[in-house]
Structures are given as structure tokens and as C-alpha cells.
Design an enzyme around this catalytic site. Structure first.
Site, PDB file in Angstrom:
ATOM      1  N   ILE A 160       0.870  -1.181   0.000  1.00  0.00           N
ATOM      2  CA  ILE A 160       0.000   0.000   0.000  1.00  0.00           C
ATOM      3  C   ILE A 160       0.905   1.228   0.000  1.00  0.00           C
ATOM      4  O   ILE A 160       1.817   1.334   0.827  1.00  0.00           O
ATOM      5  CB  ILE A 160      -0.936   0.030   1.214  1.00  0.00           C
ATOM      6  CG1 ILE A 160      -1.907  -1.150   1.174  1.00  0.00           C
ATOM      7  CG2 ILE A 160      -1.716   1.353   1.274  1.00  0.00           C
ATOM      8  CD1 ILE A 160      -2.873  -1.200   2.348  1.00  0.00           C
TER       9      ILE A 160
ATOM     10  N   HIS B  48      -6.507  -4.547  -7.510  1.00  0.00           N
ATOM     11  CA  HIS B  48      -5.997  -3.341  -6.853  1.00  0.00           C
ATOM     12  C   HIS B  48      -6.997  -2.808  -5.819  1.00  0.00           C
ATOM     13  O   HIS B  48      -7.127  -1.599  -5.615  1.00  0.00           O
ATOM     14  CB  HIS B  48      -5.680  -2.255  -7.886  1.00  0.00           C
ATOM     15  CG  HIS B  48      -4.461  -1.450  -7.556  1.00  0.00           C
ATOM     16  ND1 HIS B  48      -3.223  -1.758  -8.051  1.00  0.00           N
ATOM     17  CD2 HIS B  48      -4.282  -0.353  -6.789  1.00  0.00           C
ATOM     18  CE1 HIS B  48      -2.336  -0.887  -7.614  1.00  0.00           C
ATOM     19  NE2 HIS B  48      -2.954  -0.029  -6.832  1.00  0.00           N
TER      20      HIS B  48
END
Length: 438
Positions: free
Chosen positions: A106, A335
Site C-alpha cells: 500500500i 488493486h
């Protein structure tokens, strides 16, 4: 929290510790449910910061589909089995892993906490869970690696339009002890992220989330070349209004550019230099390569000897192509719903990819995992390992490294409890017979 010993019942140990602390009035640092985590993170973070971490593409149908997709499956428990001792470990990339979890990459974690990737790395190492370091990190990979010690780490690469930069990043990852490379394939263009658009907020334009670049000698030379050529700024763009916010942004860019591969000095030196601003513009130019193809990606074998895993695979034909091209694994991922709205949910795509791969390479999974019971479903459908994403970012925003650690601990404990209650003692026991379509 410490290294994972699941043989004596990890879930029971976690529950006992929480309830014993509760007698003295001490509660966990973070909520145990995803809804609670999200609400607490929203309260702890600023509007722009929360929107970037929480948001998805378009109307966020893909985000909803990712989580709702698990509802298509129910766990079918078996009873009267001896489940006193359990083993959560798996084999992956030539090592025995304590659990099937890893922390997905992330970016821009400074939006959640100043310690950012370093805090996540420490928490992951303490729990013996691999951490995939983001290419869009807020801390250089070397700093995170130092904080992790012997903890397992991977590196996520966004394939840049600069081959020299790709080579440099991969060499640094190897030197920093990365055990594998995850190449993200679904972000060659930025998705239509409505929450960020409504706020006019993209952290990269403010110098956030580009620490892997500003600490890189090849990138630093690209920036210097830009300055030497005078190609700073877009003459066709309207001038930026001088407001208190714009001044704070400029100061922030300078501060992040200080004492990097760009500027060997303090924030004042960086503020006087054109290099930090040029670094932002250079990053926006080289970050991704929309022209990347299978043929060009094959060059990665010349750049690293590490296992290379392709992240962002949802179509079985692409999974087959990855096997044929000799890659070492795939990650079924969209994603986290941040790139394409109305994309297929990852849990719906997983069985088709697993079937096509047919055990020839590992199939990792992320996007939509919200707890240990979800992990059981993904593992039963054939995932080799499962990635935790937004939940740990929310934990970071709420309580730093402690929050990350508790989130990951809770995932492991719920997986352990669910495995036992389903009548299984090993991850290998999970399979199609563990589930029923509902």
C-alpha cells in the site's frame, strides 16, 4: 505480540489475552471488525488522507463486489474431529511461512501515520508475516529493511518507463533482502478515483509516496537532467494560486526532498533548490509505462534472480501466459477496486485462475479480504497465500505499529478459530469440500 505458534491454539491465546486485559478495563487498540476499523480510521484521519486510503474507482462497484463476492460461498463445517493441534503454515518461494498471510503493498502510508512503512514493517516482522514493500512508499526500502531485521519482505515494482530506473530499484530490493518481486500490472494508468478527484487531491503531486524514487541514484540523475534542460513546469497549465495551502505544499515537498539522493542538506536547502519540485514532475512522467507488453516484461529476468510474481491477474488466459513465460507466481487482484469500476470481483475470478494454473505456480490473492473467515474461503478455493490490505492501513492510522499488529493478529486468530471449527487442522485440509455455494 510475538512469533506465531499455532500448535497450541493461537485463537485461544489471543482471546484469553484480550479478555484478561478487559478485566482491568483495557480494551484492544483497534476494533476487530472491518466496519469498526473503517469508522475509527475515518475519525482519526483527515478527509483527504482517509479518502485516498479508503476510495476506489468510479462509483466503487468493484470494491463492493470484492467484499460481497465472499457471500456466494458458505463454510461447511465437519464435527467430532480432533483439532487440538493446528498448523497454519504454508510453503512459498522456497520457505516455510508461519501463516498463509502477507501484507499487500500500500503506497503513501504517511497519510495514515508518520512512521508509515517502517511501522508496518516492524509489526509484520514481529508476527512473522511477509510484507510486500510498496514502490510508492513513504520510506526508502533500506530504512524499512533495517527496521524489519530478519523479517520476510518482498518488493512491489511498478514497471517504469525508464529501464535504468527499473534495474536500479530491483538491485536495491535484492540488496535490501527482498525474497521476491511483485510486479503490479494493473496501474499503467491511474484509475478514475472519484473521492480524490472531488477533493483535488493526489499525494504524489505534493511529493508524498515517492521515497523509493527520491532515494534512488538513477532517479536523482533523471531529475538533474530535467533541471539542466529547463523542462520544469507546464507552460500551458494555469499558474498555481499562492494560498496558504499552496505554501504548505511547497514546504512539504522541500522537507521530503531534504537529505535524499536529490539534496544533501536540510529543508531550507531543498526549498531553495528546483530539484524537489522537478522530482515530482519527473516521477509523474516515469512512474508507469502504458506500452508495457509481455515481450518487454520478459527483460525482468535479466535484471533480477529473485522469484517474479505478476500482480493484477484476473483472466485465466493471462494466468496461463504467466506460466508459459516462466514467471514464478500470480496474484489474483484488482488493486482493491481502485483501478476499474465494474471489474470482476477477485474471489469470483480466483477459481478460474487456479484451475488454469493447475498447481504449476503459486496463486496469491488479494482485494476484498476482511477477516480470517474470508481467508478460509479464498484458501479453500485454491489460493496459496492471501494478502491483507486496507484493514492494516486503517490499523496504522488508528494506532501506528500497534494497530497494524493487532489487525494482523486478529486475522491470524480468526483463521485459526475458523479452521478448527470447520473441522480442519492444516491449511492443506481446506478445499472445495470445505465450501458450499449459497
Amino acid at each position: 505480540m510475538g512469533r506465531i505458534d499455532t500448535s497450541r491454539g493461537y485463537a485461544r491465546g489471543v482471546q484469553s489475552a484480550v479478555y484478561r486485559a478487559g478485566v482491568s478495563g483495557t480494551r484492544p487498540a483497534v476494533p476487530t471488525t472491518f466496519a469498526g476499523l473503517e469508522a475509527a480510521a475515518r475519525a482519526a484521519l483527515g478527509a483527504e488522507e482517509f479518502a485516498y486510503l479508503a476510495g476506489g474507482a468510479g462509483a466503487e462497484h468493484t470494491m463492493t463486489a470484492n467484499t460481497d463476492g465472499f457471500a456466494a460461498w458458505g463454510i461447511l463445517p465437519r464435527v467430532l474431529r480432533d483439532v487440538r493441534e493446528r498448523d497454519l503454515s504454508i510453503e512459498l518461494f522456497g520457505k516455510r511461512r508461519a501463516t498463509p498471510f502477507y501484507l499487500s503493498p500500500i503506497g503513501v502510508l504517511e497519510l495514515a501515520h508518520p512512521d508509515a512503512d517502517v511501522a508496518v514493517g516492524r509489526a509484520a516482522a514481529a508476527l512473522d508475516v511477509p510484507y510486500a514493500l510498496s514502490n510508492q512508499a513513504s520510506k526508502p526500502m533500506e530504512e524499512v529493511a533495517a527496521a524489519m531485521g530478519e523479517g520476510s519482505r518482498w518488493f512491489q515494482l511498478y514497471w517504469s518507463s525508464s529501464d535504468e530506473l527499473n534495474a536500479s530499484l530491483l538491485a536495491r530490493a535484492e540488496a535490501a533482502g527482498a525474497e521476491a518481486i511483485l510486479i503490479t500490472l494493473d496501474t499503467h494508468l491511474l484509475g478514475w478515483r472519484t473521492r480524490d478527484l472531488d477533493l483535488g487531491f493526489l499525494p504524489f503531486t505534493r511529493g508524498q509516496g515517492i521515497a523509493q524514487y527520491t532515494s534512488d541514484p538513477v532517479f536523482a540523475e533523471l531529475v538533474r537532467e530535467r533541471v539542466r534542460s529547463g523542462a520544469i513546469g507546464d507552460p500551458s497549465a494555469p499558474p498555481v494560486k499562492v494560498t496558504p495551502r499552496a505554501i504548505r505544499t511547497a514546504l512539504g515537498i522541500a522537507r521530503r526532498g531534504a537529505r535524499t539522493a536529490l539534496v544533501d542538506g536540510g529543508a531550507l536547502d531543498a526549498l531553495r533548490s528546483p530539484l524537489p519540485r522537478a522530482a515530482v514532475e519527473t516521477f509523474l512522467d516515469v512512474f508507469a509505462d502504458p506500452g508495457l507488453t509481455w515481450e518487454r516484461l520478459a527483460r525482468v529476468r535479466e535484471l533480477t534472480s529473485l522469484p517474479v510474481v505478476l500482480k493484477g491477474i484476473v483472466h485465466p488466459d493471462d494466468a496461463e501466459r504467466a506460466v508459459e513465460a516462466g514467471f514464478d507466481g500470480v496474484v489474483v487482484s484488482n488493486h482493491g477496486g481502485r483501478q476499474i469500476d465494474r471489474s470482476v470481483a477477485t474471489i469470483a475470478a480466483l477459481p478460474g485462475v487456479v484451475e488454469r494454473v493447475a498447481g504449476r505456480i503459486p496463486v496469491l490473492f488479494d482485494s476484498g479480504l476482511r477477516g480470517g473467515a474470508d481467508a478460509v474461503i479464498a484458501l479453500a478455493l485454491g489460493a496459496t497465500a492471501v494478502g491483507i490490505g486496507r484493514p492494516y492501513a486503517y490499523g496504522l492510522g488508528i494506532a501506528g505499529a500497534t494497530g497494524v499488529g493487532e489487525v494482523v493478529r486478529n486475522f491470524i486468530a480468526e483463521l485459526d478459530a475458523t479452521l478448527a471449527l470447520a473441522g480442519a487442522t492444516r491449511i492443506g485440509d481446506l478445499g472445495p469440500g470445505t465450501l458450499r455455494a449459497v
